[in-house]
Design a protein around this motif. Structure first.
Motif, PDB file in Angstrom:
ATOM      1  N   ILE A  40      -2.605   3.311  -5.894  1.00  0.00           N
ATOM      2  CA  ILE A  40      -2.679   2.975  -4.469  1.00  0.00           C
ATOM      3  C   ILE A  40      -3.996   3.490  -3.900  1.00  0.00           C
ATOM      4  O   ILE A  40      -4.384   4.633  -4.151  1.00  0.00           O
ATOM      5  CB  ILE A  40      -1.501   3.599  -3.700  1.00  0.00           C
ATOM      6  CG1 ILE A  40      -0.176   2.966  -4.120  1.00  0.00           C
ATOM      7  CG2 ILE A  40      -1.697   3.487  -2.203  1.00  0.00           C
ATOM      8  CD1 ILE A  40       0.044   1.579  -3.584  1.00  0.00           C
ATOM      9  N   ASP A  42      -6.330   4.072  -0.302  1.00  0.00           N
ATOM     10  CA  ASP A  42      -6.188   4.211   1.148  1.00  0.00           C
ATOM     11  C   ASP A  42      -7.046   3.214   1.921  1.00  0.00           C
ATOM     12  O   ASP A  42      -6.715   2.853   3.053  1.00  0.00           O
ATOM     13  CB  ASP A  42      -6.559   5.627   1.585  1.00  0.00           C
ATOM     14  CG  ASP A  42      -5.485   6.636   1.205  1.00  0.00           C
ATOM     15  OD1 ASP A  42      -4.330   6.222   0.989  1.00  0.00           O
ATOM     16  OD2 ASP A  42      -5.808   7.838   1.116  1.00  0.00           O
ATOM     17  N   GLN A  72      -2.427  -4.629  -5.034  1.00  0.00           N
ATOM     18  CA  GLN A  72      -1.773  -3.770  -4.049  1.00  0.00           C
ATOM     19  C   GLN A  72      -1.375  -4.612  -2.850  1.00  0.00           C
ATOM     20  O   GLN A  72      -2.188  -5.357  -2.294  1.00  0.00           O
ATOM     21  CB  GLN A  72      -2.692  -2.636  -3.605  1.00  0.00           C
ATOM     22  CG  GLN A  72      -2.075  -1.746  -2.514  1.00  0.00           C
ATOM     23  CD  GLN A  72      -2.944  -0.565  -2.160  1.00  0.00           C
ATOM     24  OE1 GLN A  72      -3.741  -0.093  -2.983  1.00  0.00           O
ATOM     25  NE2 GLN A  72      -2.809  -0.053  -0.941  1.00  0.00           N
ATOM     26  N   SER A  74       0.000  -4.307   1.001  1.00  0.00           N
ATOM     27  CA  SER A  74       0.141  -3.378   2.117  1.00  0.00           C
ATOM     28  C   SER A  74       0.539  -4.158   3.370  1.00  0.00           C
ATOM     29  O   SER A  74      -0.030  -5.219   3.647  1.00  0.00           O
ATOM     30  CB  SER A  74      -1.162  -2.609   2.374  1.00  0.00           C
ATOM     31  OG  SER A  74      -1.454  -1.739   1.292  1.00  0.00           O
ATOM     32  N   ASN A 112       3.455   0.125   1.214  1.00  0.00           N
ATOM     33  CA  ASN A 112       2.392   0.111   0.213  1.00  0.00           C
ATOM     34  C   ASN A 112       3.042   0.038  -1.166  1.00  0.00           C
ATOM     35  O   ASN A 112       3.813   0.920  -1.540  1.00  0.00           O
ATOM     36  CB  ASN A 112       1.512   1.365   0.306  1.00  0.00           C
ATOM     37  CG  ASN A 112       0.683   1.403   1.573  1.00  0.00           C
ATOM     38  OD1 ASN A 112      -0.238   0.610   1.741  1.00  0.00           O
ATOM     39  ND2 ASN A 112       1.011   2.320   2.478  1.00  0.00           N
ATOM     40  N   THR A 219       5.742   2.238  -5.536  1.00  0.00           N
ATOM     41  CA  THR A 219       5.516   2.265  -4.100  1.00  0.00           C
ATOM     42  C   THR A 219       5.275   3.693  -3.642  1.00  0.00           C
ATOM     43  O   THR A 219       5.716   4.653  -4.303  1.00  0.00           O
ATOM     44  CB  THR A 219       6.718   1.669  -3.331  1.00  0.00           C
ATOM     45  OG1 THR A 219       6.418   1.604  -1.920  1.00  0.00           O
ATOM     46  CG2 THR A 219       7.981   2.505  -3.527  1.00  0.00           C
TER      47      THR A 219
END
Length: 270
Positions: A40, A42, A72, A74, A112, A219
């Motif tokens: 993941i 940011d 990913q 989001s 996420n 996740t």
């Protein structure tokens, strides 16, 4: 009389032992913990512009590059609830992975997740299942990061048998929790719940993967506030167990009197 008292005390000790709850696991001090490695990122929102998904509508992301092994996903909102359904399409009639997600506050607890995409063609579809009053922003990005299992390969998993519930409690020093679920060969049908207080569900993800070894699910769940609990539920029958990793992902200060991050867990059948 002395023998009777000794026998009574032995029986009481045996009874207490039989019903002892699972012991808490103490992790290293929060002052020495950094964010654990994961697939993941940011800065996902700066890597690709978000798409506004209005209520009761669908957005799709076509992954044209056959070399894309995972993406990913989001999703966030301006503070309103999120209720969505996400599907991985490989052909018009084959959906190897799909999951429903609900979060009470899409700003405080965004979504996420990592979707494995080993085969082609591949398209990620995001449905907003709420009405027009509850739009959200979504993005699907190829981050170039590795498998979730690679970052957790040195951590022992827990086997979740069919029909079993595993519960993990976290203190206020744990700001987010990472969850990885995978199978050896068979399909996977599971539910992840974030609860706070007296059984108040703040977020949940309900997942199905036709091949849980090719399409494991990862996740990161935000856990603001005090004393959150993650529940992992195997909704399949006993023939379909899966392995789960549930660990702190990001931590804050544990406090002057705390020795470290404490997480406790137990399991029981439904």
């Amino acid at each position: 009389m002395a023998r009777l008292w000794a026998l009574a005390l032995a029986l009481m000790a045996g009874t207490a032992t039989a019903f002892t709850a699972p012991s808490a696991r103490r992790m290293p001090s929060a002052r020495r913990i950094t964010r654990m490695a994961s697939p993941i990122t940011d800065d996902v929102w700066s890597m690709a512009p978000p798409q506004r998904v209005q209520g009761d509508t669908l957005k799709t992301w076509d992954l044209a590059d056959e070399r894309t092994e995972r993406v990913q996903l989001s999703i966030k909102s301006e503070g309103r609830p999120i209720e969505g359904k996400i599907e991985l399409w490989q052909t018009p009639s084959y959906t190897p992975t799909e999951f429903r997600v609900y979060t009470e506050d899409g700003k405080l607890r965004p979504v996420n997740a990592v979707i494995e995409t080993p085969l082609s063609p591949k398209t990620v579809a995001v449905f907003n299942k709420a009405n027009v009053d509850f739009p959200f922003d979504a993005t699907v990005v190829q981050t170039g990061l590795g498998k979730a299992y690679d970052s957790l390969s040195d951590v022992e998993s827990e086997r979740v048998q069919g029909g079993m519930i595993k519960s993990y409690s976290f203190g206020p020093e744990v700001k987010s929790v990472q969850v990885l679920m995978k199978t050896d060969e068979r399909n996977m049908k599971a539910k992840i719940e974030l609860t706070q207080g007296p059984n108040q569900v703040r977020q949940y993800i309900e997942l199905y993967a036709s091949k849980g070894y090719k399409n494991p699910f990862y996740t990161v769940i935000q856990t603001p506030g005090a004393y959150n609990t993650i529940r992992v539920i195997n909704q399949n029958t006993v023939e379909f167990p899966f392995d789960a990793w549930v660990l702190p992902y990001e931590t804050g200060e544990a406090g002057d009197d705390a020795d470290g991050v404490v997480m406790s867990g137990g399991g029981w059948g439904r």
